[in-house]
Design an enzyme around this catalytic site. Structure first.
Site, PDB file in Angstrom:
ATOM      1  N   CYS A  14       6.667 -49.609  77.709  1.00 38.89           N
ATOM      2  CA  CYS A  14       7.698 -49.029  78.580  1.00 38.89           C
ATOM      3  C   CYS A  14       7.024 -48.428  79.810  1.00 38.89           C
ATOM      4  O   CYS A  14       5.982 -47.803  79.704  1.00 38.89           O
ATOM      5  CB  CYS A  14       8.470 -47.928  77.852  1.00 38.89           C
ATOM      6  SG  CYS A  14       9.826 -48.533  76.869  1.00 38.89           S
ATOM      7  N   ASP A  41      16.723 -32.618  61.145  1.00 37.84           N
ATOM      8  CA  ASP A  41      15.701 -31.611  60.862  1.00 37.84           C
ATOM      9  C   ASP A  41      16.309 -30.222  60.722  1.00 37.84           C
ATOM     10  O   ASP A  41      15.957 -29.470  59.817  1.00 37.84           O
ATOM     11  CB  ASP A  41      14.644 -31.615  61.968  1.00 37.84           C
ATOM     12  CG  ASP A  41      13.574 -30.571  61.719  1.00 37.84           C
ATOM     13  OD1 ASP A  41      12.961 -30.597  60.629  1.00 37.84           O
ATOM     14  OD2 ASP A  41      13.357 -29.715  62.599  1.00 37.84           O
TER      15      ASP A  41
END
Length: 163
Positions: free
Chosen positions: A76, A128
């Site tokens: 990328c 999380d």
């Protein structure tokens, strides 16, 4: 389907050369979901989540993730993003969260990966922050909804393969 742009004639991976491409205004929107127990969603809705401001933290994490996409996804291009926004919405019917991200840039390459990374990181942050209450959450349906700009122009989910 067109040839894979990250492979050279010998089949070796390489970073696509975008140096000769004209910069254009580009935009991508992505979405993902986190499915959870109704009681987990209630913790967030009622402001009782043990780790605090779940939605705000996930939105911020998504923005930070978009800014680090080139560090996470091989090949990328690092982009000077013009805008990244992440929205986490509570959805009682799932039950869970719908995460939407928009990324914009003026440049020679698209921002699809930045929008998808923003959604992914925001979803993982929700997991999380809520895993102590619900380890059975499911992160799912991370997908590109639309993109615009560049040589291939406009694309919206449902239009067929993106080019």
């Amino acid at each position: 389907m067109s040839a894979l742009t990250h492979l050279d004639d010998a089949g070796r991976v390489h970073m696509v050369d975008v140096g000769d491409k004209a910069p254009t205004s580009r935009r991508a929107v992505a979405e993902g979901r986190v499915i959870c127990a109704p009681a987990t969603l209630a913790l967030v809705r009622d402001g009782r989540a043990p780790k605090g401001a779940v939605v705000t933290t996930a939105e911020l994490a998504g923005i930070m993730g978009a800014k680090r996409t080139a560090d996470l996804i091989p090949l990328c291009h690092p982009l000077g993003l013009d805008k990244v926004s992440v929205t986490v919405s509570l959805d009682e019917s799932l039950p869970g969260f719908i995460v939407t991200a928009e990324a914009r840039v003026s440049g020679p390459t698209g921002v699809e990966m930045e929008a998808l990374t923003a959604v992914s990181v925001a979803c993982l942050t929700l997991y999380d922050m809520l895993k102590a209450a619900d380890r059975g959450m499911v992160v799912s349906q991370i997908r590109l909804l639309s993109k615009s700009g560049g040589r291939s122009g406009e694309w919206t989910l449902g239009d067929g393969p993106a080019t």
